[in-house]
Motif scaffolding. Structure first.
Motif, PDB file in Angstrom:
ATOM      1  N   THR A 274       0.901  -1.170   0.110  1.00 13.69           N
ATOM      2  CA  THR A 274       0.037   0.088  -0.048  1.00 13.69           C
ATOM      3  C   THR A 274       0.842   1.395   0.036  1.00 13.69           C
ATOM      4  N   PRO A 275       0.739   2.265  -0.948  1.00 14.01           N
ATOM      5  CA  PRO A 275       1.548   3.583  -0.940  1.00 14.01           C
ATOM      6  C   PRO A 275       0.857   4.257   0.125  1.00 14.01           C
ATOM      7  N   VAL A 276       1.615   5.314   0.727  1.00 18.93           N
ATOM      8  CA  VAL A 276       2.812   5.407   0.170  1.00 18.93           C
ATOM      9  C   VAL A 276       3.780   5.268   1.228  1.00 18.93           C
ATOM     10  N   PHE A 277       3.575   5.241   2.554  1.00 16.30           N
ATOM     11  CA  PHE A 277       4.362   4.834   3.740  1.00 16.30           C
ATOM     12  C   PHE A 277       4.460   3.216   3.890  1.00 16.30           C
ATOM     13  N   ASP A 278       3.574   2.575   3.461  1.00 16.16           N
ATOM     14  CA  ASP A 278       3.455   0.876   3.863  1.00 16.16           C
ATOM     15  C   ASP A 278       3.653   0.109   2.458  1.00 16.16           C
ATOM     16  N   LYS A 279       4.709   0.836   1.577  1.00 13.43           N
ATOM     17  CA  LYS A 279       5.187  -0.046   0.469  1.00 13.43           C
ATOM     18  C   LYS A 279       5.571  -1.490   0.857  1.00 13.43           C
ATOM     19  N   LEU A 280       5.398  -2.326  -0.160  1.00 15.31           N
ATOM     20  CA  LEU A 280       5.601  -3.687   0.148  1.00 15.31           C
ATOM     21  C   LEU A 280       7.186  -3.852   0.565  1.00 15.31           C
ATOM     22  N   GLU A 281       7.956  -3.292  -0.346  1.00 17.45           N
ATOM     23  CA  GLU A 281       9.487  -3.493   0.088  1.00 17.45           C
ATOM     24  C   GLU A 281       9.606  -2.735   1.172  1.00 17.45           C
ATOM     25  N   ALA A 282       8.996  -1.601   1.511  1.00 19.16           N
ATOM     26  CA  ALA A 282       9.296  -1.165   2.986  1.00 19.16           C
ATOM     27  C   ALA A 282       8.873  -2.138   4.130  1.00 19.16           C
ATOM     28  N   GLU A 283       7.861  -2.860   4.234  1.00 18.32           N
ATOM     29  CA  GLU A 283       7.558  -3.681   5.038  1.00 18.32           C
ATOM     30  C   GLU A 283       8.317  -4.856   4.962  1.00 18.32           C
ATOM     31  N   LEU A 284       8.749  -5.386   4.054  1.00 17.52           N
ATOM     32  CA  LEU A 284       9.791  -6.404   3.812  1.00 17.52           C
ATOM     33  C   LEU A 284      11.145  -6.092   4.381  1.00 17.52           C
ATOM     34  N   ALA A 285      11.575  -4.785   4.235  1.00 18.39           N
ATOM     35  CA  ALA A 285      12.816  -4.411   4.540  1.00 18.39           C
ATOM     36  C   ALA A 285      12.613  -4.417   6.196  1.00 18.39           C
ATOM     37  N   LYS A 286      11.765  -3.765   6.788  1.00 15.58           N
ATOM     38  CA  LYS A 286      11.672  -3.831   8.315  1.00 15.58           C
ATOM     39  C   LYS A 286      11.599  -5.222   8.771  1.00 15.58           C
ATOM     40  N   ALA A 287      10.854  -5.942   8.109  1.00 14.06           N
ATOM     41  CA  ALA A 287      10.726  -7.420   8.811  1.00 14.06           C
ATOM     42  C   ALA A 287      11.989  -7.960   8.678  1.00 14.06           C
ATOM     43  N   CYS A 288      13.037  -8.189   7.683  1.00 13.76           N
ATOM     44  CA  CYS A 288      14.269  -8.483   7.388  1.00 13.76           C
ATOM     45  C   CYS A 288      15.208  -7.968   8.523  1.00 13.76           C
ATOM     46  N   MET A 289      14.915  -6.840   8.393  1.00 14.79           N
ATOM     47  CA  MET A 289      16.058  -6.025   9.215  1.00 14.79           C
ATOM     48  C   MET A 289      15.823  -6.156  10.600  1.00 14.79           C
ATOM     49  N   SER A 290      14.678  -6.566  11.206  1.00 16.40           N
ATOM     50  CA  SER A 290      14.306  -6.813  12.540  1.00 16.40           C
ATOM     51  C   SER A 290      14.962  -8.255  13.334  1.00 16.40           C
ATOM     52  N   LEU A 291      15.603  -8.993  11.936  1.00 19.06           N
ATOM     53  CA  LEU A 291      16.366 -10.025  12.612  1.00 19.06           C
ATOM     54  C   LEU A 291      17.765  -9.913  13.134  1.00 19.06           C
ATOM     55  N   PRO A 292      18.041 -10.509  14.146  1.00 18.74           N
ATOM     56  CA  PRO A 292      19.562 -10.276  14.800  1.00 18.74           C
ATOM     57  C   PRO A 292      20.583 -10.458  13.866  1.00 18.74           C
ATOM     58  N   ALA A 293      21.494  -9.557  14.063  1.00 20.57           N
ATOM     59  CA  ALA A 293      22.823  -9.531  13.116  1.00 20.57           C
ATOM     60  C   ALA A 293      22.616  -9.031  11.613  1.00 20.57           C
ATOM     61  N   THR A 294      21.288  -8.584  11.163  1.00 21.58           N
ATOM     62  CA  THR A 294      21.272  -8.000   9.889  1.00 21.58           C
ATOM     63  C   THR A 294      21.967  -6.577   9.719  1.00 21.58           C
TER      64      THR A 294
END
Length: 431
Positions: A274-294
């Motif tokens: 969903t544009p503009v602040f909930d873009k799919l790549e933004a959500e994926l980035a947040k999810a993946c970057m929440s993992l330890p050591a990323t």
């Protein structure tokens, strides 16, 4: 509102003390009353937040590395979804420690138990609680680290923020927290598979300076069996051996290395994000970057795309044999304008070297004295082989949450996947 603001005092001097003919320029210092003591700052209560992920499909993880156990609570799962412990155990076995010589030697079976939310093998629609006990804790291994901060570890920042720290294994900052994510990710994967035939696969594409060339893996055809055929989870046998050698080299020296996990998603429904602040790549980035050591995230052409011109980078459209609008190349990574376009989503997640190493390092003690530390305990010399199912899980959690955002009213199982026909695999190889 304006009049009430004018009546407020400033620095303790009431405006009413000014005569009608008195000018501000003639104010004497005696008219101003400054406070003699600076007021004490208010104490702020810092709440430990950030343990829940998702909007419609919500996951809360709990537990510490050396506590009684870890797990998760899944809220928002649709009813009548076939689900058992074995569905989660397959993914947990891919994540568990002690798999091989290139992972931590800690021995845990990571056997899960579903405590609520299912009946007769089906989800009920109520919260699902999953518990996994810790059975091989060695808290005494961390006695030295109770006195000093481990370099590049969360020890120091947790202490700075909360005033307490879980010395044994890092507590919530430990990668053991990701068990709950992987268990929930298994449920998300099953929903995606049943609804749209969506398949999520991740693999190791780099260990230290050993980089798997992109043209050696066909994202259209790579299989889970190829990925799981070796202990480093690289689908190319030749480069898998090189990666294992790189990990072995530092492992025997008490050191560590980092790497990159590539993740692909096939048969993705169009319109997720969903544009503009909930873009799919933004959500994926947040999810993946929440993992330890990323330490890094990119999708599609990523940083390499900055070396191209627009004419080189643009993905031209065409009509395929199924009368579907497709792109000839996939430098957009399956996402355009923050919305999935139906092509394969591909992303890469960078992981740093494991911070806890068995080599002498300079650090500072909790009472602010410089010292040296040799960390003990059992730790991965490289986290990326075990990070593969973690990345898959976080991607699955994002996609199922996006799917439910759009179709939450009609998610009942068993169903026929009529929301959208999965895209047929393209005969054109993505760039």
């Amino acid at each position: 509102m304006a009049s009430s603001m004018l009546t407020k005092q400033f620095l303790g001097a009431p405006f009413s003390s000014l005569g009608s003919g008195q000018q501000p320029s003639k104010l004497c210092s005696s008219n101003l009353r400054f406070p003699t003591h600076r007021s004490q700052p208010k104490r702020l209560e810092i709440q430990a937040a950030g343990n829940t992920f998702g909007n419609y499909f919500r996951v809360t993880t709990f537990g510490e590395s050396h506590g009684g156990g870890v797990g998760c609570i899944i809220d928002g799962c649709p009813p009548r979804l076939p689900l058992s412990e074995s569905d989660m155990q397959v993914e947990l076995d891919r994540r568990r420690p002690g798999q091989s010589r290139i992972t931590t030697p800690r021995k845990e079976t990571d056997t899960c138990k579903i405590s609520s939310g299912t009946a007769d093998g089906l989800t009920t629609g109520s919260p699902i609680k999953v518990e996994i006990p810790n059975t091989d804790q060695r808290g005494n291994d961390y006695s030295e680290m109770s006195l000093a901060y481990r370099p590049s570890h969360a020890d120091a920042t947790y202490d700075f923020k909360y005033g307490v720290r879980s010395v044994q294994g890092g507590g919530r900052s430990s990668a053991r927290e990701t068990i709950g994510r992987v268990a929930a990710g298994a449920v998300a994967k099953k929903i995606l598979k049943l609804y749209s035939g969506t398949e999520i696969l991740a693999y190791v594409s780099q260990v230290h300076n050993v980089v798997l060339p992109e043209d050696l893996v066909d994202n259209q055809t790579v299989t889970l069996e190829q990925i799981e055929s070796n202990i480093v989870r690289c689908p190319n046998p030749e480069y898998a051996e090189k990666m294992i050698g790189a990990i072995d080299f530092v492992r025997v020296r008490g050191d560590s290395v980092g790497g990159v996990v590539t993740c692909i998603v096939r048969n993705v429904p169009r319109g997720l994000g969903t544009p503009v602040f909930d873009k799919l790549e933004a959500e994926l980035a947040k999810a993946c970057m929440s993992l330890p050591a990323t330490k890094g995230f990119e999708f599609g052409s990523g940083f390499a795309g900055t070396y191209m011109t627009g004419s080189e980078h643009n993905d031209e459209f065409f009509m395929d044999e199924h009368d579907q609008i497709r792109t000839k190349t996939n430098r957009s990574g399956g996402i355009q304008g923050g919305i999935s376009n139906g092509e394969i989503i591909n992303m890469r997640v960078a992981f740093k070297p494991t911070s806890t190493i068995a080599r002498k390092q300079h650090t500072v003690s909790r009472d602010k004295h410089e010292t040296e530390l040799i960390a003990r305990g059992r730790h991965d010399p490289c986290v990326v082989p075990r990070a593969v199912p973690m990345v898959e899980a976080m991607v699955a959690l994002v996609l199922v949450d996006q799917l439910m955002t759009q179709y939450a009213q009609c998610m009942l199982f068993p169903v026929n996947p009529t929301l959208q026909e999965p895209l047929q695999p393209s005969t054109t190889k993505s760039a």
